[in-house]
Design an enzyme around this catalytic site. Structure first.
Site, PDB file in Angstrom:
ATOM      1  N   CYS A   1      55.924  45.929   8.575  1.00  0.00           N
ATOM      2  CA  CYS A   1      57.101  45.120   8.266  1.00  0.00           C
ATOM      3  C   CYS A   1      56.726  43.638   8.308  1.00  0.00           C
ATOM      4  O   CYS A   1      56.304  43.132   9.345  1.00  0.00           O
ATOM      5  CB  CYS A   1      58.252  45.374   9.229  1.00  0.00           C
ATOM      6  SG  CYS A   1      59.676  44.327   8.823  1.00  0.00           S
TER       7      CYS A   1
ATOM      8  N   ASN B   1      54.096  48.717   1.583  1.00  0.00           N
ATOM      9  CA  ASN B   1      55.261  47.992   2.045  1.00  0.00           C
ATOM     10  C   ASN B   1      55.381  46.752   1.147  1.00  0.00           C
ATOM     11  O   ASN B   1      54.632  46.591   0.190  1.00  0.00           O
ATOM     12  CB  ASN B   1      55.101  47.620   3.531  1.00  0.00           C
ATOM     13  CG  ASN B   1      56.443  47.405   4.219  1.00  0.00           C
ATOM     14  OD1 ASN B   1      57.353  46.797   3.651  1.00  0.00           O
ATOM     15  ND2 ASN B   1      56.587  47.888   5.442  1.00  0.00           N
TER      16      ASN B   1
END
Lengths: 243, 303
Positions: free
Chosen positions: B131, B193
């Protein structure tokens, strides 16, 4: 919530940088004033969330201000264009606590949702007062439409070019009301919050990803926990707001 | 009749399409729109040990063919996920789900996985070490092979369920991170991601996102993602879940040819809430067009 095609039937400039669209399509999922639609535009990845100004039969009316590339593209779209519209988004205003004499306070781009709300409340026989706040006279729209509903209309302009000089809160002291509904820029909402002892409902604006609660892009904190402006809002009641 | 079934770490999926974590909530809101049981599975909203509000708003900005987000792992914390969110999901979804877990220390990853491990209905763990929108954790585990291996090993000790490590593209050599996860006992890797990005408002002369930076997703990043899946396929033997800008059945095929066993659909769910359904329904047509009888035959076919 419904994703369906709407056809642009009417497009007109109604004030400085301000446009009104009437679109035809399936409006059955629009259930309350204060809800919004999310419009897909060719060439733009995210949709444009715009509040509902009015809905009647298959006709959906929106009013928007040109603020960037997306709304500029919208303003130049020809009548007859087809648009993918996600409709029936957000909670909308609750009419039940309005009392007999509700006050509606709209500032700038916050004026449009007040129109359907005023129409619904006058239909219920309520004695509706409306304050419309703008920067200057050339930005004013919908004053006559509110008057035709039989509402008591007060206009304020920041530069004093029409109506009361100042902000919406400058017109509030002379009006007696049972409850209020408001939509506009956040500093205005805060001023209304601080300036009234009555209870009311506030419609907030926030940058959104999806518009239906999936991405958590527009979350705010309230006294009752985190709320997504797009799905749990955009309308919050006075008692839950944390500034 | 074409075959869309694939096997992901020993569990068969009806099709390889999985909504990506953070774009599908806990699924039940999409169940109002269509029967979500037609999905391969779904990866639910990234869950952490403690509740998180996430970052201040604005969290979203638009980009050409994509978007930036800096939500910052908003979630109610693992206890409430188990007691409130998952029961609502399991009311409308009867397939094994993928549990997406994030943390700020190895210990947090371990504790969160331990708590979720006993929940019936969880088929895989997707461990997010990538993240880009949180500070002091998140992506920092995914940018060093040693840290990625350490997290993988620690989580491996506390669950027998398949572990898929979600990788960051914000690295110079994603293949070396994937290899470290494989060495640490991962059953699979998922990638990519979001790519760290920024946009600046010309009127205010400030970043559009309050967090300043955000993760770029959407079709804009697809070629980067396809390239990384291709590279990782050459580097590891464990299956790959590919993602990054998928918006069509053709995109699914492209990722599978690069080396993906299954795929995740992210940002597209936000602009078209029916995206996963539409892609799944279109898969047989596209498979026939490209003479594919069975999807599992094309995995890594571009190599």
């Amino acid at each position: 919530m419904l994703d369906s095609i709407f056809t642009l039937k009417e497009s007109r400039k109604i004030a400085k940088n301000t446009y009104e669209w009437v679109m035809e399509g399936d409006t059955s999922h629009i259930t309350a004033p204060g809800q919004f639609v999310n419009i897909k535009l060719d060439g733009f990845y995210l949709r444009r969330p715009i509040s509902v100004a009015d809905v009647e039969g298959n006709n959906l009316t929106i009013v928007y201000k040109v603020v960037g590339e997306g709304t500029e593209k919208m303003a130049n779209m020809p009548v007859g264009s087809e648009l993918l519209v996600l409709s029936g988004l957000g909670n909308g205003y609750d009419l039940a606590p309005s009392g007999d004499a509700p006050l509606l306070i709209g500032g700038g781009a916050g004026v449009p949702p007040m129109f359907l709300l005023a129409r619904r409340l006058t239909t219920l026989g309520k004695s509706v007062s409306v304050i419309l706040g703008f920067g200057s006279a050339d930005e004013i729209f919908y004053k006559d439409k509110f008057e035709k509903l039989g509402a008591e209309v007060y206009v304020t302009t920041a530069d004093g070019s029409e109506g009361v000089k100042g902000f919406v809160t400058d017109a509030m002291p002379e009006i007696s009301y049972s409850y209020f509904y408001t939509c506009g820029p956040e500093p205005m909402l805060k001023a209304v919050y601080d300036g009234s002892s009555a209870s009311g409902q506030f419609s907030f604006e926030e940058r959104m990803g999806c518009g239906f609660g999936a991405c958590m892009g527009c979350t705010c904190e309230t006294k009752y926990g985190n709320k997504r402006i797009c799905r749990d809002g955009p309308v919050l009641v006075k008692e839950e707001i944390i500034w | 009749m074409v075959n869309t079934k694939v096997s992901l770490c020993g569990t068969e999926l009806d099709n390889p399409v999985i909504p990506a974590s953070g774009t599908f909530g806990f699924g039940y809101e999409f169940a109002e729109l269509y029967d979500i049981n037609l999905l391969g599975t779904l990866s639910f909203k990234g869950t952490t040990l403690a509740p998180r509000f996430g970052n201040p708003t604005p969290r979203i900005a638009e980009a050409h063919s994509g978007m930036l987000n800096a939500v910052g792992l908003q979630n109610p914390g693992v206890e409430k996920v188990i007691s409130e969110e998952l029961p609502k999901l399991f009311e409308v979804f009867n397939k094994p789900v993928m549990a997406n877990v994030s943390g700020f220390s190895v210990d947090e990853y371990v504790k969160t996985v331990e708590m979720l491990d006993s929940v019936e209905g969880i088929g895989w763990f997707e461990i997010n070490i990538s993240c880009p929108n949180v500070h002091g954790g998140g992506m920092s585990f995914g940018t060093s092979p040693a840290a990625a291996e350490e997290v993988t090993r620690a989580v491996r000790r506390v669950t027998d369920k398949p572990i898929i490590i979600k990788l960051s593209p914000n690295v110079t050599d994603i293949a070396s991170i994937a290899k470290a996860c494989e060495a640490g006992g991962a059953d699979g890797v998922s990638l990519i991601n979001t790519l760290l990005g920024m946009r600046i408002d010309l009127k205010t002369r400030k970043p559009l996102i309050k967090n300043k930076t955000g993760g770029l997703s959407g079709p804009a990043i697809k070629p980067v993602a396809v390239r990384m899946v291709y590279q990782v396929y050459d580097a590891v033997k464990i299956p790959i879940v590919g993602m990054g800008g998928i918006s069509s059945a053709e995109d699914v095929i492209e990722f599978m040819l690069a080396g993906a066993t299954a795929v995740e659909v992210g940002a597209e769910n936000l602009v078209n809430p029916y995206a996963c359904r539409d892609i799944i329904e279109d898969l047989p047509r596209v498979m026939e067009k490209y003479k594919i009888n069975s999807l599992d035959e094309i995995i890594g076919g571009a190599h």
